[in-house]
Scaffold this active site. Structure first.
Site, short mmCIF file in Angstrom:
data_model
loop_
_atom_site.label_atom_id
_atom_site.label_comp_id
_atom_site.label_asym_id
_atom_site.label_seq_id
_atom_site.Cartn_x
_atom_site.Cartn_y
_atom_site.Cartn_z
CB CYS A 287 -0.92 0.02 1.22
SG CYS A 287 -2.02 -1.38 1.27
CG HIS B 76 -3.11 3.36 2.17
ND1 HIS B 76 -3.77 3.03 1.02
CD2 HIS B 76 -3.12 2.25 2.96
CE1 HIS B 76 -4.16 1.76 1.10
NE2 HIS B 76 -3.77 1.27 2.27
CG ASN C 60 -6.64 -0.97 1.36
OD1 ASN C 60 -5.95 -0.51 0.45
ND2 ASN C 60 -6.11 -1.54 2.43
N1 COA Z 1 -17.87 -8.73 9.57
C1 COA Z 1 -18.25 -8.98 10.84
N2 COA Z 1 -17.38 -9.32 11.81
C2 COA Z 1 -16.08 -9.40 11.47
C3 COA Z 1 -15.62 -9.15 10.17
C4 COA Z 1 -16.58 -8.81 9.19
N3 COA Z 1 -16.25 -8.56 7.92
N4 COA Z 1 -14.28 -9.31 10.15
C5 COA Z 1 -13.90 -9.63 11.38
N5 COA Z 1 -14.98 -9.70 12.19
C6 COA Z 1 -15.03 -10.00 13.62
C7 COA Z 1 -13.83 -10.80 14.07
O1 COA Z 1 -14.04 -12.17 13.83
C8 COA Z 1 -13.78 -10.46 15.53
O2 COA Z 1 -14.74 -11.24 16.21
P1 COA Z 1 -14.42 -11.83 17.67
O3 COA Z 1 -14.20 -10.62 18.53
O4 COA Z 1 -15.65 -12.59 17.98
O5 COA Z 1 -13.19 -12.66 17.50
C9 COA Z 1 -14.23 -9.01 15.58
O6 COA Z 1 -14.94 -8.79 14.36
C10 COA Z 1 -13.10 -8.01 15.72
O7 COA Z 1 -12.07 -8.36 14.77
P2 COA Z 1 -10.75 -7.52 14.66
O8 COA Z 1 -9.89 -8.11 13.59
O9 COA Z 1 -10.16 -7.31 16.02
O10 COA Z 1 -11.37 -6.15 14.16
P3 COA Z 1 -10.68 -4.75 14.04
O11 COA Z 1 -11.43 -3.78 14.83
O12 COA Z 1 -9.20 -4.82 14.23
O13 COA Z 1 -10.96 -4.39 12.50
C11 COA Z 1 -9.69 -4.31 10.45
C12 COA Z 1 -10.41 -5.19 11.48
C13 COA Z 1 -9.05 -5.19 9.40
C14 COA Z 1 -10.74 -3.42 9.81
C15 COA Z 1 -8.64 -3.43 11.16
O14 COA Z 1 -7.87 -4.24 12.00
C16 COA Z 1 -7.72 -2.71 10.22
O15 COA Z 1 -8.11 -1.79 9.53
N6 COA Z 1 -6.41 -3.05 10.25
C17 COA Z 1 -5.37 -2.34 9.57
C18 COA Z 1 -5.37 -2.59 8.13
C19 COA Z 1 -4.21 -1.88 7.49
O16 COA Z 1 -3.87 -0.78 7.83
N7 COA Z 1 -3.54 -2.53 6.57
C20 COA Z 1 -2.39 -1.95 5.97
C21 COA Z 1 -2.68 -1.42 4.67
S1 COA Z 1 -3.36 -2.67 3.64
#
Ligand code: COA
Length: 328
Positions: free
Chosen positions: A115, A255, A285
């Site tokens: 990214c 980004h 993204n």
């Molecule tokens: N729909 C519903 N629930 C979902 C889900 C979806 N699409 N994806 C994950 N979950 C659930 C998980 O299973 C988890 O459930 P649990 O608590 O029962 O285990 C819960 O939601 C929280 O998951 P988590 O991964 O901790 O969520 P988060 O708040 O961290 O959000 C992202 C996930 C990916 C949106 C976030 O972590 C993020 O943006 N990360 C950075 C990405 C990034 O910057 N990448 C670099 C550039 S590509």
């Protein structure tokens, strides 16, 4: 005597027409519009159709940028394309773009920084221009991530979208242009965002396909924790190199991975909402595509004036991160 600077003189974007909404995703995996919107800020994303590939959109973005810059394809010295989703592994997609444009005098290559691709690309272009090795460069960042997305994995498939952005960069004396770039990487976190199949470590086989190793996997939560701090430090570094105070930034065009990350960085640097450019709600993204797509929207909407200070920053697979300050 005025220094030679790398000035952005044209911007363009090329995105698929097809839209995939959160409601569409609710039918594919166990997710909800509410979860996706509150956790990421995404409402919909563009998605390439079966017969569309990266260079199709990269070429559209490039043509739009060249038109704005009033530069003919034959005038280009270099075409550089940041992507992790090339048309095919060999040859470089930049060569397809070069051929499509008729940019017969340009060298062309792809590079990969996840990214952070567009920021790495600005850094590469800046070095070529300041060294006097190129005068007119086409930099493209873009992805067709939906073709390497596992549509059974709800933790990633709700995040990604397709699209390309491009800029024409020109060697010019004066104060306008790229003022600084700062780029970083840390391979100890390489497994945070990865596609493990299909390379020389684990070549493509029936087994890699069965194990779904040809799709991107991301440790979202771990990545999130490092992202905010690294983006903040890169922004501070590039501002310091450019000798621009944080309050001097007119547009922060980051980004678009998650609105929560963008807002957290903005809060740390003291930028109010009207300095932030956010379009993740419409594109998701798009990795290396997100900053140049955002820049093109801001420019074409007439929201950037001569001498405005723009700050770009990104974070992604590698891990890689970086930032760049530009005087428009
Ligand atoms: N729909 C519903 N629930 C979902 C889900 C979806 N699409 N994806 C994950 N979950 C659930 C998980 O299973 C988890 O459930 P649990 O608590 O029962 O285990 C819960 O939601 C929280 O998951 P988590 O991964 O901790 O969520 P988060 O708040 O961290 O959000 C992202 C996930 C990916 C949106 C976030 O972590 C993020 O943006 N990360 C950075 C990405 C990034 O910057 N990448 C670099 C550039 S590509």
């Amino acid at each position: 005597m005025d220094k030679i600077r790398a000035r952005i003189i044209g911007t363009g974007r090329g995105v698929p027409e097809k839209i995939l909404t959160n409601a569409d995703l609710e039918k594919l995996v166990d997710t909800s519009d509410e979860w996706i919107t509150t956790r990421t800020g995404i409402k919909e994303r563009r998605i390439a159709s079966e017969n569309e590939a990266l260079s199709d959109f990269a070429t559209i973005a490039a043509k739009n940028a060249l038109e704005m810059a009033q530069v003919k394809p034959e005038e280009l010295d270099l075409i550089i394309l940041g992507t992790v989703t090339m048309d095919q592994p060999i040859p470089a997609s930049a060569c397809f773009v070069q051929h499509n444009l008729g940019a017969t005098n340009a060298a062309a290559f792809d590079f990969q920084a996840g990214c952070t691709g567009f920021i790495y690309g600005l850094s590469i272009a800046d070095q070529y221009i300041r060294a006097g090795s190129a005068k007119k460069i086409l930099l493209i960042g873009g992805e067709i991530l939906t073709k390497v997305t596992d549509w059974q994995d709800r933790t990633t498939c709700v995040l990604f979208g397709d699209g390309c952005g491009a800029v024409v960069i020109y060697a010019e004396k004066g104060e306008r242009g790229i003022l600084s770039t700062s780029i970083h990487s840390d391979g100890s976190m390489a497994d945070f965002i990865a596609m493990t199949g299909g390379g020389s470590r684990i070549p493509t086989s029936h087994q890699t396909v069965d194990q779904r190793l040809h799709y991107i996997k991301m440790k979202g939560n771990e990545t999130f924790k490092v992202a905010v701090r690294r983006i903040e430090s890169a922004c501070r570094e590039s501002l310091e190199l450019a000798q621009i105070p944080a309050e001097g930034v007119r547009w922060f065009i980051p980004h678009q991975a998650n609105t929560r990350i963008i807002n957290a960085v903005a809060e740390r640097l003291g930028w109010p909402e009207d300095r932030l450019y956010i379009n993740i709600d419409r594109y998701g993204n798009t990795s290396a595509g997100s900053i140049p797509i955002g820049l093109d929207e801001v420019v074409r909407d007439g929201k950037v004036k001569a001498d405005d200070i723009l700050l770009f920053s990104a974070f992604g697979a590698g891990l890689t991160w970086g930032s760049s300050v530009v005087r428009w």
